[in-house]
Every structure is written in structure tokens, then in C-alpha cells.
Design an enzyme around this catalytic site. Structure first.
Site, PDB file in Angstrom:
ATOM      1  N   SER A 129     -11.236  -0.688  -1.475  1.00 54.60           N
ATOM      2  CA  SER A 129     -10.217  -0.866  -0.628  1.00 54.60           C
ATOM      3  C   SER A 129     -10.045  -1.390   1.201  1.00 54.60           C
ATOM      4  O   SER A 129      -9.057  -1.834   1.324  1.00 54.60           O
ATOM      5  CB  SER A 129      -9.037   0.267  -0.938  1.00 54.60           C
ATOM      6  OG  SER A 129      -8.523   0.970  -2.099  1.00 54.60           O
TER       7      SER A 129
ATOM      8  N   ASP B 277       0.842  -1.275   0.022  1.00 59.53           N
ATOM      9  CA  ASP B 277       0.100   0.032  -0.540  1.00 59.53           C
ATOM     10  C   ASP B 277       0.527   1.242  -0.055  1.00 59.53           C
ATOM     11  O   ASP B 277       2.026   1.171  -1.033  1.00 59.53           O
ATOM     12  CB  ASP B 277      -0.869  -0.305   1.091  1.00 59.53           C
ATOM     13  CG  ASP B 277      -2.619   0.745   0.527  1.00 59.53           C
ATOM     14  OD1 ASP B 277      -2.209   2.242   1.059  1.00 59.53           O
ATOM     15  OD2 ASP B 277      -2.864  -0.457   1.320  1.00 59.53           O
TER      16      ASP B 277
ATOM     17  N   HIS C 203      -3.404   6.174   3.503  1.00 61.69           N
ATOM     18  CA  HIS C 203      -4.731   4.607   2.891  1.00 61.69           C
ATOM     19  C   HIS C 203      -3.823   3.272   3.214  1.00 61.69           C
ATOM     20  O   HIS C 203      -4.567   2.793   3.985  1.00 61.69           O
ATOM     21  CB  HIS C 203      -3.960   4.953   0.980  1.00 61.69           C
ATOM     22  CG  HIS C 203      -4.956   3.918   0.479  1.00 61.69           C
ATOM     23  ND1 HIS C 203      -4.948   2.207   0.382  1.00 61.69           N
ATOM     24  CD2 HIS C 203      -6.371   4.108  -0.200  1.00 61.69           C
ATOM     25  CE1 HIS C 203      -5.999   1.855  -0.497  1.00 61.69           C
ATOM     26  NE2 HIS C 203      -6.409   2.984  -0.698  1.00 61.69           N
TER      27      HIS C 203
END
Ligand SMILES: *[C@@H]1O[C@H](CO)[C@@H](O)[C@H](O)[C@H]1NC(C)=O
Ligand SMILES: *[C@@H]1O[C@H](CO)[C@@H](O)[C@H](O)[C@H]1NC(C)=O
Ligand SMILES: *[C@@H]1O[C@H](CO)[C@@H](O)[C@H](O)[C@H]1NC(C)=O
Ligand SMILES: *[C@@H]1O[C@H](CO)[C@@H](O)[C@H](O)[C@H]1NC(C)=O
Ligand SMILES: *[C@@H]1O[C@H](CO)[C@@H](O)[C@H](O)[C@H]1NC(C)=O
Ligand SMILES: *[C@@H]1O[C@H](CO)[C@@H](O)[C@H](O)[C@H]1NC(C)=O
Length: 782
Positions: free
Chosen positions: A561, A144, A219
Site C-alpha cells: 500500500s 482509499d 491509510h
């Protein structure tokens, strides 16, 4: 008491809102060169030398060769990534030992009460969390945007030291050194060569990125904490969704592979390098909330498919997000059969915001606005009525960029309606802010997904409520409205439902492989965030220049996600209980135990147009049930050779398949394998005449068990299972059965859905069936 648990929160992120700003690079100068057989470990240096040797011969000098090479892949597969012109790439393709040269590609990230909603709670003694010892002993690799190691979610007080077999490292870089790894984050690496070779050197002086495993975007911190964060009390997003935040497997270790950059995107050369290292390091699970948009690359050209194939061959489960391109059919991504592909669902938490009209009528919407200035009535205008002179009414109706006249918008609440060309509340709130409006009411199709608005109140309402407000405005001389504070409400909304944005099946690349596999929470998920990715808040709504930076330690995000690391956390619990299960067995357990109904015993629905009962193309086997996954009774297992036979059936040639496998592979002709692959689902895209497929189930429950088949046939299709009973014993752990499908229809139909269940009184081993009947060409003549 129920309320207290309801306030407990979870962590999850595929970045829905960000994905629209990501850039895709079509042309490329990075190429990935696949070589033949992999060398033994002692020969690894030789491998790298041989890669340099090839480049030397093409580029003419050692210096140029060293400058050109980005990665030498050694562990999972052999090959390298290098910066090459098209003609040079062509030359290399003809070198002996070179199997194939493919251009690099830039992929995008897919973008949070969810564990309690899933009943993954410490106080359920027989639950998955207790039995799975919270994932203790399992290493989760996260691919990620890196991690914010100081986040409370990654404290290591109760963690064991990393296992002896762990070979990962803590790679230093900007604002990141050895001390940032601990007994929770046991490894961290970062990969940027492929990315920089495509877009140029990153300038990190303005603090928007770190050349290190440190997360500038948020994220990666969100997905990591969703999968394996430890419990953090009183976590909230600006006071909303307040409660205990924790990951699914809080005792699992984390290994961070930073491959995606806050400037937008992830390069396939970097992704392959991360897979190569993660396989070598010894992770047990890999989680990747990223992917490329349709059209899908073939499996022999897709970095995620290739890297994950090698990981799965080594027994590492790979979990991916299914994409945010729903609700349209055939939009699901990451569709390789060895992957676990995750759809996103809603949870039972909403962010409710009241709107009060001048006539005292009160209406409900949803909002993530947490700022000030809500206590008075504002005049309200319809976007269409205040279009800028260089814009048209239609644009202004949906608050498209620059469509509003700021003289007329200033200080007013503005009502806008979503349109086909302007679907996003995020765009609308930006337009209203730029025009100096006081706030926005955005009317749209019903969805639970709420957009964050920092500077101005933004309330999302459905079209019915939007139309009610418009009718009030038309009937009133000076219409006014008042916003009110957002409240977190738990347990009042029917859930789960498949999220509007969640990409749907069937797979556009291999329609006979059911995708997505499973659904998990992915809407409005609260999880840890990177304070470096700060939100700008207007401290004074009347003065736009005065902004304050508000560092966020937790954030609410939506996307597949966010759904993906929920499954990753659950896979960690399964791995801790059943360390020897193959990735296929684990996926089978997820799919066959999933729920089709909510807690009120009603079938789960899917948001979309139309809102409908969910089917396997929305959520695969169904909505994940963490407390059943560890005891599935039977599993549909697969071996590596099955995946190779699948690739042969896809029609790829021996050369292309050899790339994936890393050794010379020959396909046997006349393989009609696609439908017989031992998936925990049966999908027949074209049923023309009666067709028999076979499956094999392995007993992982009580040794002596008798199972009986039950079929819920798809409409218009007859389904016969033979044998219809299976008796397992110490000698018979695996049993094969056949399923014959025939169509009762004489027309080309849509897909219709059903289920095949094996039941022993304790377990319900359910697989989805998806069948579309087709007409013989010769029958189609009139
Ligand atoms: C990086 O960005 C800063 C400010 O944005 C600028 O002053 C500096 O010159 C840039 N450095 C390079 C090498 O481009
Ligand atoms: C969380 O909040 C509650 C009530 O606001 C307070 O009593 C408690 O001490 C807080 N816990 C932590 C760890 O800050
Ligand atoms: C709205 O309610 C307020 C307070 O309850 C009252 O004073 C006012 O007259 C009402 N307005 C209308 C239009 O009914
Ligand atoms: C905005 O509206 C005002 C008043 O109707 C008008 O004078 C002005 O030209 C408009 N400006 C733009 C940019 O449309
Ligand atoms: C194998 O397939 C690839 C495309 O998938 C193609 O580029 C290549 O030329 C093929 N090789 C042979 C020997 O047919
Ligand atoms: C399973 O079925 C076999 C015969 O098919 C029978 O002999 C056996 O007792 C059954 N076992 C159980 C546990 O019901």
C-alpha cells in the site's frame, strides 16, 4: 551534508498490520449488473430510467426498485449495482440487454525516507522532480479511506486553481464540507452504498468513521501524502524518522475517492462507482492500494480490473499494490496487464534499538517503541517457561494469544521466538501486554519491517541474536536485560531489498504476464496520518488503566500500500513531461529503466526464505529509478485493442469480454496472442520446443538512433534476437523484432531469468525474461 539529506523523509502506506483483521464476506446480496453498449451523454438519464425499469419488473414496485438500486454506472461502462436475492439476480441475468450479473465482493486495503532514497530531490536540476515540475498540472485520483484535509501535507499555497476540464466535486458529509477542498485537494467523493448493503448501516456516533470523504483510518491520508503531499518540516513519528516529509509529486492535484472504511474493507460496487466518477471527473492517474487475496477473481469478474480497464482505455494510468502475501511464489494480486502492479522494498533507514544483557553484552535489534520506562534492568524469562496452564509450551514460545501465565510474566521482560503458526510481533506484544510483562524481545527471521508497539517496549531481533540471549539466560542464575531508546539510523543498511511481505510472481491467473511490474519503497514509511485514528499510549507502564490518547499527525507504516503511491507520484512526474504517453508507454518507461543494483553496484536482494538475489518475480523490471523514467529511449507501447486480444487469449467468451469493453466484442478464433502481447517483459511458463515471440518498440528518444540488442540469457535457454540492430529515423519510429527461445535442457525446470537490452550508447532499454522449460509429454515416458 549527506546526513542532512538522509534525514529527509518520505511518505508511503498497503496496511500490512491491519490486513489481518479485515473480514471477507463470502455470501452477498449486492449484485453488479452489466448492460450492453454505453449511451451518449444526452441519454444518461434514460440509462438510469432503464435500470430502474428492469428492477421494477423484477421487484414489482417503483419504491422497491428505488430502494434496491445503489449505483447506476454511466461513464466508463453501463450497468448498475442493486441489492438482490439470488433468485432475483438469476431473473435479471435473462433480461435483454443484461450481459452479466456478478456478486459484489469485499476487498481489503494493503498497507513509509523514501523520496530522498530514490534521489527525487529538488536540488537535482536535471532530476525528475525539476523536469517534471513536481507533477504540476497532473491530477492524481486516490481510491482509499479518504483524507484528513487539515494535514499540513495538503496545504495549497503554491498550487494553481484546478484546470477548466476538471469536473469533480467536493461532496459534503460528516465533518466535511466545501471548505475542506482547496487548490491541493480539488475533489473529494465517498461511496458506501455497496459496503452498507453488505454489512449493515455504519454507526458513526462513537467517532470511528465519518460518513464523508474524511479519513478515520489514516491509510488514505498516508497514501495521498506519499503521492502528492507538499513538504512538511520537522515531521516525525513520536520523534522517530524526523525530517522533511513530502510526496513524490508535491505540485500535483489530488482528487479523493473514499471507498474503503476503517471498519474493514471496500466493496466492489463502490469501487466501480468511484472508477465511473473518476473517469468522468477527468483524473490523469488513479492509485489504488487495495485488492483481494488469492485465489484471484477472473479479470471479467474483478471490479478493480474492470474499472481500471475503462480508465486505461481513456488514457488514465492505474497504479495498484501487489499484495502483502510474500515471500511465497504466485501470491501477487492485481495482475491485469493494463495495471502497474507495485512490489515493496526497504529503504536505508532503520530504527535501531540496543539491548544490554546483565553481563554487559550489548545486542542490536529494531523497535518503534517511543514510550518511557527503559532505564532499568528487568528480569527476563523465556515464553516457553511461563506457559499458562491451559496453553502449551509451543504457543507460549511464540507468545501466542493468551499463552502466558500472568502471575509469572508480571513485570518481566519476555523472550519469544516466531513460529510457523505465529509469525506476528504484533500478536506477541499484545500477549505480553495482557499478561502484564514489562517488555518483549521477539526473535524472528531477518526483516526490516518493524511493528509499532505503543504500551510496552518491543524489540525485534533475528534468530541469531534471540539465541544468544537464550544462551545467556540459560548460563545465568538471575538473567536481566535493559532496553534502550530507539534511534533513527540512516544510510547504514544495505538497501533497497524486496520486502519479506511483498507478494511474488508469477501471476496465478495469467502466468505469461510478468507481475509485479516494479518495486518501490514500502517498509517503515513515514507519511501524514489521520489524528482521528489515534494510538493509545500507556502513560505509566505500571498502571495499565491509565492510558492517554495520542493523536498522530504522521505515522510509520509498511506494506505494498505504501509502495504503490510512490509509483503514482513518479507517474505524475512522467505525465507532466509527457502528457500524451499512453499508460502502456509509461509502464514501459518504469520497467525498462528500473535498477537491478544498489548504489554500491551490487545486485539487489530479496528478503525471504531464503534471502536471495532478487529476480523479476520479486520486483518485475527492478527497483524504480525516478531520474531515468522520463527518458527511456524506446517504449513498448500498447493499445486498447491489445488488451482485448489478451482477454480473448485468456479464453473468456464474447459476452464476458463485452462487459469489460462496454461494446459488443467478438474474438477471432486461433488467437495465439498471449506471448506476443507487447509487454515490456517476456514470460514463457512452458517452453517445450523452440518458440518465437515478437515485440515492437517505439522510439521516444533522439529521432536518429541506432540500437543494438544484448541478451543475458536465462540459464539453459538459448535466445536469438532478429534483427539484432534497429535503426530509427524520422520515417521509422516503430520497429518490430523477433526473439526465439529454445531450451538446452531435457527436464522440467524451474523458471530461470535473463534480460534483453537495446542499447544506443545513451539508453539501456532492458526488459526481463522469465522462461521455464518443459518436457514434451511423449518424451517424459520412461
Ligand atoms: C451507535 O452507537 C452508540 C454508542 O456506541 C449507541 O449508544 C447508539 O445506540 C448506536 N446507534 C444505533 C443507531 O445503533
Ligand atoms: C524545525 O526544527 C528546527 C530545529 O529543531 C527549528 O530550528 C525549525 O524552526 C523547525 N521548523 C519548523 C517549521 O518548525
Ligand atoms: C558492567 O559494567 C558496569 C559499568 O561499566 C560494571 O560496574 C559492572 O561490574 C559490569 N558487570 C559485569 C557483569 O561485567
Ligand atoms: C500461573 O502460575 C502460578 C505459579 O506457578 C500457578 O499457581 C497458577 O495456577 C498459574 N496460572 C495459570 C492460569 O496458569
Ligand atoms: C461466458 O462466460 C461466463 C463465465 O466467464 C459464463 O458464466 C457464461 O455463461 C458464458 N456465456 C456463454 C454464452 O457461453
Ligand atoms: C545508423 O545506422 C545506419 C546504417 O545502418 C547509418 O547509416 C547511420 O549513420 C547510423 N546512424 C547513427 C546516428 O549512428
Amino acid at each position: 551534508m549527506a546526513l542532512a539529506w538522509n534525514l529527509v523523509i518520505t511518505l508511503i502506506l498497503l496496511l500490512l498490520q491491519q490486513s489481518c483483521f479485515l473480514v471477507t464476506f463470502a455470501s452477498s446480496n449486492v449484485h453488479i449488473v452489466y448492460m450492453g453498449d454505453r449511451m451518449s451523454q444526452s441519454e444518461q438519464q434514460l440509462v438510469e430510467d432503464s435500470h430502474l425499469d428492469i428492477l421494477l419488473r423484477i421487484l414489482g414496485s417503483k419504491v422497491a426498485a428505488r430502494r434496491s438500486i445503489l449505483y447506476s454506472y454511466k461513464h466508463g461502462f453501463s450497468g448498475f449495482a442493486a441489492v438482490l436475492s439470488q433468485p432475483q439476480a438469476k431473473l435479471i441475468a435473462d433480461f435483454p440487454g443484461v450481459v452479466r450479473v456478478i456478486p459484489n465482493k469485499i476487498l481489503s486495503l494493503h498497507t513509509t525516507r523514501s523520496w530522498d532514497f530514490l534521489h527525487v530531490k529538488q536540488d537535482i536540476v536535471t532530476g525528475a522532480l525539476s523536469r517534471g515540475q513536481s507533477g504540476r498540472g497532473t491530477i492524481i485520483g486516490i481510491m482509499d479511506t479518504g483524507i484528513w484535509p487539515e494535514s499540513e501535507s495538503f496545504r495549497d499555497e503554491h498550487m494553481d486553481n484546478p484546470p477548466l476540464h476538471w469536473r469533480g466535486i467536493c461532496q459534503e458529509g460528516e465533518s466535511f464540507d466545501h471548505s475542506h477542498c482547496n487548490s491541493k485537494i480539488i475533489g473529494a467523493r465517498w461511496y458506501i452504498k455497496g459496503y452498507e448493503a453488505e454489512i449493515g448501516k455504519l454507526n458513526t456516533s462513537d467517532g470511528v468513521e465519518y460518513l464523508s470523504p474524511r479519513d478515520a483510518s489514516g491509510h488514505g491520508t498516508h497514501t495521498s501524502s506519499t503521492a502528492a503531499g507538499v513538504a512538511v518540516e520537522n515531521a516525525s513519528f513520536m520523534g522517530l524518522a524526523k525530517g522533511l516529509a513530502r510526496g513524490g509529486a508535491p505540485s500535483a492535484w489530488l482528487a479523493i475517492y473514499k471507498i474503503c472504511w476503517s471498519t474493514g474493507g471496500c466493496s466492489s460496487a463502490d469501487i466501480l462507482a468511484a472508477f465511473d466518477d473518476a473517469i468522468f471527473d477527468g483524473v490523469d492517474i488513479l492509485s489504488a492500494s487495495l485488492g483481494s487475496d488469492p485465489p484471484l477473481p477472473t479479470y471479467v469478474e474483478d471490479a478493480l480490473a474492470i474499472g481500471s480497464f475503462h480508465a486505461v482505455a481513456k488514457g488514465i494510468s492505474v497504479v495498484c499494490s501487489g499484495g502483502n502475501s510474500g515471500p511465497y511464489p504466485q501470491t501477487v494480486i492485481n495482475t491485469a496487464p493494463w495495471l502497474v502492479t507495485v512490489a515493496a522494498s526497504t529503504i536505508d533507514r532503520e530504527f535501531s534499538s540496543r539491548i544490554i544483557l546483565g553481563n554487559n553484552q550489548t545486542l542490536q535489534g529494531q523497535s518503534l517503541y517511543t514510550g518511557k520506562d527503559l532505564s532499568k534492568f528487568y528480569p527476563i524469562v523465556f515464553g516457553e517457561d511461563i506457559a499458562a496452564s491451559d496453553s502449551d509450551e509451543e504457543s507460549a514460545r511464540s507468545c501466542n494469544s493468551g499463552s502466558l501465565n500472568s502471575t509469572l510474566a508480571k513485570g518481566k521482560a519476555i523472550l519469544c521466538f516466531q513460529s510457523r503458526s505465529q509469525r506476528s510481533a504484533t500478536v506477541a506484544i499484545r500477549t505480553v501486554t495482557e499478561a502484564g510483562g514489562a517488555g518483549l524481545i521477539f526473535a524472528q527471521f531477518p526483516t526490516k519491517d518493524v511493528d509499532t508497539s505503543w504500551s510496552k517496549p518491543c524489540v525485534q531481533v533475528d534468530f541469531i541474536t534471540g539465541t544468544t540471549i537464550l544462551s545467556y539466560m540459560e548460563a545465568t542464575r538471575n538473567p536481566v536485560i535493559k532496553f534502550s531508546k530507539t534511534k533513527t539510523v540512516v544510510g547504514r543498511q544495505l538497501s533497497p531489498e524486496v520486502a519479506f511481505f511483498s507478494s511474488r510472481g508469477p501471476s496465478s491467473l495469467s502466468p505469461s504476464v510478468l507481475k509485479p511490474d516494479i518495486a518501490a519503497p514500502g517498509v517503515n514509511i513515514l507519511a501524514a496520518w489521520s489524528p482521528a485514528s489515534s494510538a493509545r499510549l500507556v502513560s505509566d507502564a505500571e498502571n495499565e488503566d491509565e492510558t492517554e490518547l495520542h493523536p498522530l499527525n504522521f505515522n510509520i507504516e509498511s506494506g505494498t500500500s505504501m509502495a504503490c503511491p510512490h509509483i503514482t507520484g513518479i507517474v505524475a512526474l512522467i505525465k507532466t513531461i509527457h502528457p500524451t504517453w499512453s499508460p502502456a508507454a509509461i509502464k514501459s518507461a518504469l520497467v525498462t529503466t528500473a535498477s537491478l543494483k544498489n548504489e554500491y553496484k551490487e545486485y539487489i536482494w530479496a528478503e525471504g526464505a531464503p534471502h536471495k538475489q532478487a529476480d523479476p518475480f520479486d520486483y518485475g523490471g527492478g527497483h524504480v529509478d525516478p531520474n531515468k523514467v522520463t527518458d527511456p529511449g524506446l517504449v513498448y507501447d500498447m493499445k486498447n485493442s491489445d488488451y482485448i486480444r489478451f482477454l480473448c487469449s485468456m479464453g473468456y467468451n464474447n459476452t464476458a469480454i463485452s462487459i469489460l469493453t462496454g461494446f459488443p466484442t467478438k474474438c477471432h478464433k486461433s488467437h495465439k496472442f498471449l506471448l506476443n502481447m507487447n509487454l515490456p517483459s517476456i514470460t514463457i511458463p512452458e517452453l517445450k520446443q523452440p518458440l518465437t515471440v515478437s515485440r515492437t518498440v517505439t522510439n521516444v528518444g533522439p529521432v536518429k538512433s541506432n540500437y543494438t540488442a544484448r541478451v543475458v540469457a536465462p540459464i539453459g535457454i538459448s535466445v536469438i534476437v532478429e534483427p539484432s540492430t534497429l535503426a530509427f529515423s524520422s520515417k521509422r519510429k516503430k520497429m518490430k523484432f523477433k526473439v526465439t527461445f529454445s531450451s538446452k535442457l531435457r527436464v522440467q525446470s524451474r523458471f530461470s531469468f535473463g534480460y534483453l537490452l537495446w542499447e544506443d550508447g545513451l539508453h539501456e532499454v532492458r526488459i526481463p525474461l522469465a522462461v521455464r522449460s518443459a518436457v514434451h509429454e511423449f518424451c517424459g515416458q520412461i
